[in-house]
Design an enzyme around this catalytic site. Structure first.
Site, PDB file in Angstrom:
ATOM      1  N   ILE A 138       0.862  -1.176   0.000  1.00 31.08           N
ATOM      2  CA  ILE A 138       0.000   0.000   0.000  1.00 31.08           C
ATOM      3  C   ILE A 138       0.904   1.234   0.000  1.00 31.08           C
ATOM      4  O   ILE A 138       2.025   1.185   0.490  1.00 31.08           O
ATOM      5  CB  ILE A 138      -0.988   0.029   1.196  1.00 31.08           C
ATOM      6  N   ASP A 139       0.404   2.309  -0.574  1.00 31.97           N
ATOM      7  CA  ASP A 139       1.224   3.503  -0.766  1.00 31.97           C
ATOM      8  C   ASP A 139       1.637   4.141   0.563  1.00 31.97           C
ATOM      9  O   ASP A 139       1.007   3.922   1.598  1.00 31.97           O
ATOM     10  CB  ASP A 139       0.454   4.540  -1.593  1.00 31.97           C
ATOM     11  N   LYS A 140       2.660   4.963   0.493  1.00 33.25           N
ATOM     12  CA  LYS A 140       3.177   5.657   1.668  1.00 33.25           C
ATOM     13  C   LYS A 140       2.071   6.379   2.438  1.00 33.25           C
ATOM     14  O   LYS A 140       1.955   6.247   3.655  1.00 33.25           O
ATOM     15  CB  LYS A 140       4.254   6.662   1.248  1.00 33.25           C
ATOM     16  N   ARG A 239      -6.498   4.972  -6.852  1.00 34.00           N
ATOM     17  CA  ARG A 239      -6.216   6.374  -7.164  1.00 34.00           C
ATOM     18  C   ARG A 239      -6.343   6.633  -8.663  1.00 34.00           C
ATOM     19  O   ARG A 239      -6.933   7.643  -9.087  1.00 34.00           O
ATOM     20  CB  ARG A 239      -4.815   6.730  -6.669  1.00 34.00           C
TER      21      ARG A 239
END
Length: 307
Positions: A138-140, A239
């Site tokens: 999962i993204d930052k 996103r």
């Protein structure tokens, strides 16, 4: 030497061997896989194979990777929010702002640094490197749940579940505006953007299938709270798909909506809330759920409800 074996499904027919393997071993870079295949590490139905070979449904793929060597990343005593742990895996609730893997600009303070400290010698050896087996990312600036494999058998099982779309991943997110259909499915392939190589985009060129299911939970003035369920797990999938629909995630400056910092956001308003999978050893289905982080709830409270 560690061996991985997979069977190509109907949906995999026509896919290149290196792409097929990359989707199942997310912790192995495409270049590393191509190098291994070029050195004779892969076979299809018992015969030597090349990275460009196209698979047919029912093909049996075998890949042999070298034994793990120590990872050149230092362990750090960083507190972890561990939701579940046993001898095969652990489920972590990652905070927003934490990077998963060390990379240029983020050499330490990552989830991998923390896992190296916590797991010690109990790690999954993937790509010939001794490291915690991050099965999915999962993204930052996305918070929430992800599972880590402690051994290769667990890693293989979880990767196969992701490939078979039986791995449950459910998110909550706030998007800009109101969607025309309150619930639906985005089925649009995702690949590297031609305009900006650091971004992903909906494209037919060098892309992979991507499917996101969404449902509107609540609407506000100018925003909507959505539930997302991933059928696939492409980089930045939610996103990219929301920006493609014209409703980027609140705070997502990369894909179209500068973060309204006055309302407490420092990145996209997205949280991996629910995670479910079949345990690799026991066969029991495990389901985990995490609360929305404080910044997410604060942002929602700041919005004006409609009606």
């Amino acid at each position: 030497m560690e061996a991985f074996e997979f069977v190509a499904l109907d949906a995999d027919a026509g896919e290149r061997l290196d792409v097929f393997l990359a989707e199942r071993l997310e912790d192995v870079s495409r270049s590393a896989l191509q190098k291994a295949i070029g050195e004779g590490a892969a076979s299809v139905n018992g015969c030597a194979a090349s990275k460009k070979d196209r698979l047919r449904a029912g093909d049996r793929v075998r890949l042999c990777l070298p034994n793990a060597r120590p990872l050149d990343v230092r362990a750090e005593n960083i507190p972890l929010d561990i939701v579940y742990e046993d001898a095969d895996l652990l489920v972590v609730n990652k905070p927003e702002g934490m990077v998963v893997h060390p990379a240029p600009g983020n050499p330490d303070g990552t989830l991998v640094n923390a896992l190296l400290w916590h797991c010690g010698d109990s790690l999954s050896g993937i790509n010939g490197v001794l490291r915690p087996g991050i099965v999915h990312r999962i993204d930052k600036d996305t918070s929430g749940l992800l599972v880590v494999a402690k051994n290769d058998a667990a890693h293989r099982s979880l990767a196969e579940q992701i490939a078979a779309h039986s791995f449950l991943r459910e998110y909550r997110g706030v998007v800009v505006g109101h969607l025309r259909a309150p619930a639906g499915t985005v089925d649009a392939p995702i690949g590297r953007s031609d305009r900006d190589r650091k971004k992903m985009a909906v494209t037919e060129k060098n892309s992979k299938p991507a499917v996101t299911h969404y449902e509107t939970l609540e609407t506000f003035a100018g925003y909507s709270l959505l539930k997302f369920r991933l059928e696939t797990g492409r980089t930045h999938q939610i996103r990219v798909h929301m920006a493609y629909l014209g409703h980027p995630l609140a705070g997502d400056a990369v894909y179209g909506h500068p973060a309204p910092r006055e309302k407490g956001l420092c990145g996209q308003c997205l949280h991996a809330k629910v995670l479910g999978f079949t345990h690799p050893r026991t066969g029991a289905f495990l389901r985990f759920e995490s609360a929305l982080p404080g910044s997410f709830e604060k942002f929602v409270r700041s919005l004006t409800r409609e009606g």
